[in-house]
Each structure stands twice: as structure tokens, then as C-alpha cells.
Design an enzyme around this catalytic site. Structure first.
Site, PDB file in Angstrom:
ATOM      1  CE  LYS A 173      -1.937   2.687   3.115  1.00  0.00           C
ATOM      2  NZ  LYS A 173      -2.047   3.962   2.383  1.00  0.00           N
ATOM      3  N   GLY A 226       7.148   5.248   7.901  1.00  0.00           N
ATOM      4  CA  GLY A 226       6.197   6.340   8.113  1.00  0.00           C
ATOM      5  C   GLY A 226       6.463   7.004   9.452  1.00  0.00           C
ATOM      6  CB  THR A 230       1.710   5.551  11.655  1.00  0.00           C
ATOM      7  OG1 THR A 230       1.363   6.913  11.452  1.00  0.00           O
ATOM      8  CG2 THR A 230       0.766   4.665  10.883  1.00  0.00           C
ATOM      9  CD  GLU A 248      13.989   1.452   8.605  1.00  0.00           C
ATOM     10  OE1 GLU A 248      14.519   2.472   9.084  1.00  0.00           O
ATOM     11  OE2 GLU A 248      14.479   0.321   8.717  1.00  0.00           O
ATOM     12  CB  CYS A 282      13.066  10.058   7.312  1.00  0.00           C
ATOM     13  SG  CYS A 282      13.887   8.965   6.150  1.00  0.00           S
ATOM     14  CD  GLU A 383       9.711  13.222  11.247  1.00  0.00           C
ATOM     15  OE1 GLU A 383       8.646  12.676  11.549  1.00  0.00           O
ATOM     16  OE2 GLU A 383      10.574  12.704  10.522  1.00  0.00           O
TER      17      GLU A 383
HETATM   18  P1  NDP Z   1       2.300   8.049   8.102  1.00  0.00           P
HETATM   19  O1  NDP Z   1       2.772   7.299   9.279  1.00  0.00           O
HETATM   20  O2  NDP Z   1       1.131   8.938   8.254  1.00  0.00           O
HETATM   21  O3  NDP Z   1       1.927   7.056   6.921  1.00  0.00           O
HETATM   22  C1  NDP Z   1       2.814   6.110   6.369  1.00  0.00           C
HETATM   23  C2  NDP Z   1       2.017   5.039   5.659  1.00  0.00           C
HETATM   24  O4  NDP Z   1       1.247   4.315   6.616  1.00  0.00           O
HETATM   25  C3  NDP Z   1       1.013   5.582   4.647  1.00  0.00           C
HETATM   26  O5  NDP Z   1       0.888   4.675   3.576  1.00  0.00           O
HETATM   27  C4  NDP Z   1      -0.254   5.628   5.468  1.00  0.00           C
HETATM   28  O6  NDP Z   1      -1.396   5.648   4.679  1.00  0.00           O
HETATM   29  C5  NDP Z   1      -0.117   4.349   6.273  1.00  0.00           C
HETATM   30  N1  NDP Z   1      -0.902   4.271   7.494  1.00  0.00           N
HETATM   31  C6  NDP Z   1      -1.427   5.273   8.240  1.00  0.00           C
HETATM   32  N2  NDP Z   1      -2.129   4.770   9.298  1.00  0.00           N
HETATM   33  C7  NDP Z   1      -2.033   3.417   9.218  1.00  0.00           C
HETATM   34  C8  NDP Z   1      -2.524   2.332  10.007  1.00  0.00           C
HETATM   35  N3  NDP Z   1      -3.290   2.525  11.078  1.00  0.00           N
HETATM   36  N4  NDP Z   1      -2.230   1.074   9.641  1.00  0.00           N
HETATM   37  C9  NDP Z   1      -1.472   0.844   8.560  1.00  0.00           C
HETATM   38  N5  NDP Z   1      -0.985   1.821   7.752  1.00  0.00           N
HETATM   39  C10 NDP Z   1      -1.251   3.091   8.076  1.00  0.00           C
HETATM   40  O7  NDP Z   1       3.557   8.828   7.550  1.00  0.00           O
HETATM   41  P2  NDP Z   1       3.616   9.866   6.362  1.00  0.00           P
HETATM   42  O8  NDP Z   1       3.065   9.249   5.111  1.00  0.00           O
HETATM   43  O9  NDP Z   1       3.055  11.147   6.851  1.00  0.00           O
HETATM   44  O10 NDP Z   1       5.188   9.982   6.130  1.00  0.00           O
HETATM   45  C11 NDP Z   1       5.988  10.850   6.840  1.00  0.00           C
HETATM   46  C12 NDP Z   1       6.711  10.132   7.956  1.00  0.00           C
HETATM   47  O11 NDP Z   1       7.476   9.063   7.435  1.00  0.00           O
HETATM   48  C13 NDP Z   1       7.686  11.025   8.683  1.00  0.00           C
HETATM   49  O12 NDP Z   1       7.553  10.841  10.066  1.00  0.00           O
HETATM   50  C14 NDP Z   1       9.040  10.506   8.219  1.00  0.00           C
HETATM   51  O13 NDP Z   1      10.073  10.730   9.121  1.00  0.00           O
HETATM   52  C15 NDP Z   1       8.769   9.065   8.036  1.00  0.00           C
HETATM   53  N6  NDP Z   1       9.779   8.486   7.153  1.00  0.00           N
HETATM   54  C16 NDP Z   1      10.729   7.651   7.680  1.00  0.00           C
HETATM   55  C17 NDP Z   1      11.732   7.139   6.888  1.00  0.00           C
HETATM   56  C18 NDP Z   1      12.742   6.186   7.434  1.00  0.00           C
HETATM   57  O14 NDP Z   1      13.350   5.479   6.630  1.00  0.00           O
HETATM   58  N7  NDP Z   1      12.959   6.102   8.730  1.00  0.00           N
HETATM   59  C19 NDP Z   1      11.834   7.502   5.460  1.00  0.00           C
HETATM   60  C20 NDP Z   1      10.781   8.375   5.022  1.00  0.00           C
HETATM   61  C21 NDP Z   1       9.801   8.848   5.842  1.00  0.00           C
HETATM   62  P3  NDP Z   1      -2.077   7.056   4.258  1.00  0.00           P
HETATM   63  O15 NDP Z   1      -1.023   7.979   3.810  1.00  0.00           O
HETATM   64  O16 NDP Z   1      -2.956   6.635   3.175  1.00  0.00           O
HETATM   65  O17 NDP Z   1      -2.779   7.530   5.487  1.00  0.00           O
END
Ligand code: NDP
Length: 480
Positions: A173, A226, A230, A248, A282, A383
Site C-alpha cells: 500500500k 512512516g 503510526t 522505519e 526523514c 519532527e
Molecule cells: P504516516 O505514518 O502517516 O503514513 C505512512 C504510511 O502508513 C502511509 O501509507 C499511510 O497511509 C499508512 N498508514 C497510516 N495509518 C495506518 C494504520 N493505522 N495502519 C497501517 N498503515 C497506516 O507517515 P507519512 O506518510 O506522513 O510519512 C511521513 C513520515 O514518514 C515522517 O515521520 C518521516 O520521518 C517518516 N519516514 C521515515 C523514513 C525512514 O526510513 N525512517 C523515510 C521516510 C519517511 P495514508 O497515507 O494513506 O494515510
């Protein structure tokens, strides 16, 4: 662009026929529809993946590798159109997507196509017992890959490639905010001959589609990138089912600058590590700590360089800062700028929305530099994930290490110095998963990637990813 789910090699509408809007961040307009999938779509995908697993887990590594290489080639053959789609969906400059995001997606498949042929396991001879042990590494079955919006195809493929290389079938997803290139990838996988059901892509909200993937009993592992909040929620749902988890998460990375560094190189890289992808990486160095000896000089030069950055429409080649990903995210980032002065900070540059001519409803923000005098403010602890950095002076090495580690996150750190002893002292003491010295975001796909503390659990990349996507089984054979 009308996006559809990709299940069992077919492009299909969501069973509920419910749809979400897809926005173009550069002009704030809806430009397409995305399936608002739910558990019923996820069930269909799992059925297909379970069936496909029977064959996919047994074909030779050469065959698997060849299909992955073909996917890689096709990504590069479609570089321009994929970069344009990524830029339109995410708001990032098309030049960045062309230079970084799409080539890296191709490299992810190429790397794991080759890595799987080199992946081996251990043998332990039990001397004196007439026995030999060896470890099998077997694919898990059906696994879930969930990725964020900031580096859409780059991070999506970073999970899918090792999962399928190791013989698993995937329910993936992408973020609902940036679904376009995942949709286009499905076409590429079909053309490359990836058997039906090996990769299934389900679009929809995290709280419904994502949740259905994480909570499903038949999904054996979740690889998630993400936000930390989450990630914590996913861990809570998945742990009682004893799923393997790779998380991650967020970062609040220090960029530590000493007077003895190669100044010009540091300055140019610091502009990039602060504002590349509108600061929505990130790994961005959002807390800049500068040794007192060069603090004033750095401040002047940094402001000058940042003021030269071109904010503009992402499709223009000269644009260096595009649009933020969504209205909601723009408001979130802006809310941090709004509290800066209340927290004792001083906005040195930027801080305002930008009106790009003819695209006044786009989500543009100036690159922003804020001077702070304490690490204990929200700006330095939370962040922000946008084009906002703080700068702060330090006096001693000890103080710099304390400041760098004084956060709940521990993803990466950047250090600028030419002193070898200092390099080693910092590298040992920094509580992060990655330390870059005199560089930033230089990635070698063989290395372990991930964070400490609230930046995550587990490591991606190299054989670590293949270990994650396989189950170990020890065989002990006794002989006479
Ligand atoms: P989110 O945590 O909001 O979302 C990440 C993914 O998880 C999306 O596909 C989202 O769907 C999905 N998601 C949300 N809620 C759920 C749930 N309850 N169960 C399963 N999946 C879920 O992060 P963002 O998309 O806002 O991304 C930004 C974040 O990602 C920042 O905190 C950043 O630091 C982190 N990040 C970390 C990296 C690393 O390698 N450590 C690299 C890049 C980013 P939807 O968007 O459709 O809600």
C-alpha cells in the site's frame, strides 16, 4: 489519472466502488481518483498472493533475478514519464525525481536481483557429536509493505524488491497522498513478466486499507516506513499475532559543524541536507549545530545561499524547492514557524507561504531558517518534516554530542570535521543508526539502514532486508 488496484495481475476497481480525490500540490486541484479500498479488497489480494506463492517461492533464483532486472530496466526506460508523474503527485521538482527518486527505484530492483544470488546461510559442524547443522532461509509467504508519501516510488520499491527477491508475495500500500507511481509500477511489473499475484497493490487510507493489511492473520510480516505514531500503532496491532516487523520511522537529525571542516563543501551540502525535497526526507539535518568559532560566518553565508534557492512550479527544470505534499501538511509545517518566536526563536530567513504566479493555490513555502538558543523547544524536539531548519551555536565537543543525542529520535547524524579522533569519538557516541561524516545521504544499498530509539526497529538494506523477509530454520543432521 484514474488509479485502480492491482490484484492477481489485473487492474480492478475497489469492490465498494468508493473513491478518494487525488490532489496536485502544485496547484491545489483534484486531478484524479484513487480507490478507497477496504478489507474486502485486501482479502482478494491475499487470496491471489497465497496462490502465487506456491510457484514463486520455488522458481530458480536466476529466473526471479531476471524478472527483477527487467523491472529495473523498464523503470529506467520510463524515467521521464515516471518522474513527471511523481512530481505531479508529490510536488517535488521534476529534476529531483529524475535524478534521485526514479533511478533509485530502478537500483532497488537491480540490487536485490543480484543480492539474492549471493545470499547464503551458515553451517555449524558439531565436532565430537558427529553432527552438522545448517540453516535454511525460507520465504515467509504473504507479506505487507506500507510506505509514505515523501519518496513514493523510491521507498515503495525499497520494500517490494527484497520481499519478492526472497520468494515472498506482497500486498503493498503506497500512501494515499501519492499513489501514482505505484500504479504505474504495476504496469511495468506486468510487462516484465512478474507472475500474477506476486505483487498486489491496494490503494486507500492508512486507517482502513493499511489497518486491514496490518491486522490480517495471513500476512506474516509488515515492513513499514512512516511516522513514529503510526509505527507505534502498527506494532500494537501486529505484536499479539507475532508478526515480523520492520519499522522505519521519524527523525530529528543533527547536523554538527566544526570550524575545521572543508567549509565550502559543508555549506553546499548543508543547503541540500536542509531543504532537498522541501525538507521532507526523514534524513534531513533539521537541527544544525555550529561551533562558536564559525557561527556568525556560517549564519551569514547560509542565509545568503538559502535566499538564492528557487521556489517554483515543480515541472520547471530550474525549480529547486517545489510544493509541499498537501494543504494539511503545509498547515502543520506553518504551525511550527508560528510558534518559533513564542519559544524564543528568531526567524532569520523565510517563514512565509509563497505565491507562485498562475499557481496561487499550490502549497508553497519559503525555505526557513530559525535561530534557537535551546534544544528544549518544540522546534528542536518534534519532527517538522518540511523546509524548516534551526541553527544553534555550541562551544565544546561534549556539548555538541549532548545536544545531538538530546531527542527521542535516533535516525541519522551528519558530522563536519577533518579531525580523525573527533570523528571516531562522535561516531561511537552518537545514538543514531547512521552517521555521515563530511557528506550526506550518500547511500550504498548493501549497508544496514534504520534508526535507534523512536526512529524505528530493525534494519533495511543489503542482506538485512533479505534476512527480514525470510524465516530461519536450523537443520541438525547426525551421522554414524
Ligand atoms: P504516516 O505514518 O502517516 O503514513 C505512512 C504510511 O502508513 C502511509 O501509507 C499511510 O497511509 C499508512 N498508514 C497510516 N495509518 C495506518 C494504520 N493505522 N495502519 C497501517 N498503515 C497506516 O507517515 P507519512 O506518510 O506522513 O510519512 C511521513 C513520515 O514518514 C515522517 O515521520 C518521516 O520521518 C517518516 N519516514 C521515515 C523514513 C525512514 O526510513 N525512517 C523515510 C521516510 C519517511 P495514508 O497515507 O494513506 O494515510
Amino acid at each position: 489519472m484514474q488509479i485502480q488496484n492491482y490484484i492477481n495481475g489485473q487492474f480492478v476497481n475497489p469492490i465498494s466502488d468508493s473513491w478518494l480525490d487525488n490532489y496536485n500540490p502544485a496547484n491545489g486541484e483534484v486531478y484524479g481518483k484513487i480507490p478507497n479500498s477496504d478489507i474486502a479488497d485486501v482479502e482478494k489480494a491475499i487470496e491471489a498472493a497465497e496462490l502465487a506463492f506456491k510457484n514463486w517461492s520455488k522458481i530458480t533464483l536466476e529466473e526471479r533475478g531476471q524478472i527483477l532486472l527487467k523491472i529495473s530496466e523498464l523503470i529506467l526506460a520510463n524515467l521521464q514519464s515516471l518522474a513527471e508523474a511523481e512530481s505531479k503527485d508529490n510536488g517535488k521538482p521534476v529534476s529531483l525525481a529524475k535524478e534521485v527518486d526514479i533511478p533509485r527505484a530502478a537500483s532497488n530492483f537491480k540490487y536485490f536481483a543480484n543480492a539474492i544470488t549471493q545470499f547464503s546461510s551458515e553451517a555449524h559442524e558439531s565436532i565430537g557429536h558427529n553432527a552438522v547443522n545448517f540453516t535454511l532461509r525460507e520465504p515467509l509467504g504473504v507479506v505487507g509493505c506500507i510506505s509514505p508519501w515523501n519518496l513514493p516510488l523510491y521507498l515503495f520499491t525499497w520494500k517490494i524488491a527484497p520481499a519478492i527477491a526472497a520468494g515472498n508475495c506482497v500486498i503493498a500500500k503506497p500512501s494515499e497522498v501519492t499513489p501514482a507511481t505505484a500504479f504505474l509500477l504495476a504496469e511495468i511489473c506486468k510487462e516484465a513478466g512478474l507472475p500474477n499475484g506476486v505483487l498486489n497493490i491496494i490503494h486507500g487510507l492508512g486507517s482502513t486499507t493499511g489497518q486491514a493489511i496490518v491486522a490480517h492473520q495471513k500476512i506474516k510480516a509488515i515492513s513499514f516506513t512512516g511516522g513514529t505514531k503510526t509505527g507505534a500503532h502498527i506494532a500494537k496491532v501486529a505484536a499479539p499475532m507475532f508478526k515480523k516487523l520492520s519499522l522505519e520511522l521519524g527523525g530529528k537529525n543533527p547536523n554538527i559543524i566544526f570550524a575545521d571542516c572543508d567549509y565550502d563543501k559543508m555549506l553546499a551540502t548543508t543547503v541540500r541536507s536542509s531543504f532537498a525535497n522541501q525538507g521532507q526526507i526523514c534524513l534531513c539535518g533539521s537541527r544544525i549545530f555550529v561551533e562558536h568559532k564559525i557561527y556568525e560566518k556560517f549564519k551569514t553565508d547560509f542565509i545568503q545561499k538559502v535566499s538564492e534557492l528557487k521556489v517554483g512550479h515543480p515541472s520547471k527544470e530550474e525549480t529547486q524547492i517545489g510544493a509541499l505534499v498537501s494543504q494539511q501538511h503545509l498547515e502543520k509545517v506553518k504551525s511550527y514557524i508560528d510558534i518559533a518566536e513564542k519559544e524564543g526563536g528568531k526567524i532569520l530567513y523565510g517563514g512565509n507561504k509563497v505565491e507562485v504566479a498562475n499557481f496561487e493555490n499550490g502549497y508553497y513555502l519559503q525555505p526557513t531558517i530559525i535561530e534557537v538558543n535551546s534544544n528544549q523547544c518544540k522546534l528542536n524536539q518534534e519532527e517538522i518534516f518540511g523546509p524548516v531548519v534551526t541553527i544553534m551555536r555550541f562551544e565544546t565537543d561534549k556539548q555538541a554530542i549532548e545536544l545531538a543525542n538530546d531527542t527521542k529520535y535516533g535516525l541519522s547524524a551528519t558530522l563536519w570535521t577533518n579531525n580523525l579522533n573527533r570523528t571516531m569519538q562522535f561516531s561511537k557516541q552518537l545514538k543514531t543508526g547512521i552517521v555521515w561524516v563530511n557528506t550526506w545521504m550518500l547511500r550504498d544499498l548493501r549497508t544496514p539502514f534504520g534508526g535507534q530509539k523512536e526512529s524505528g526497529v530493525g534494519r533495511e538494506g543489503g542482506f538485512e532486508a533479505l534476512r527480514f523477509f525470510t524465516e530461519q530454520k536450523n537443520l541438525c543432521i547426525k551421522y554414524n
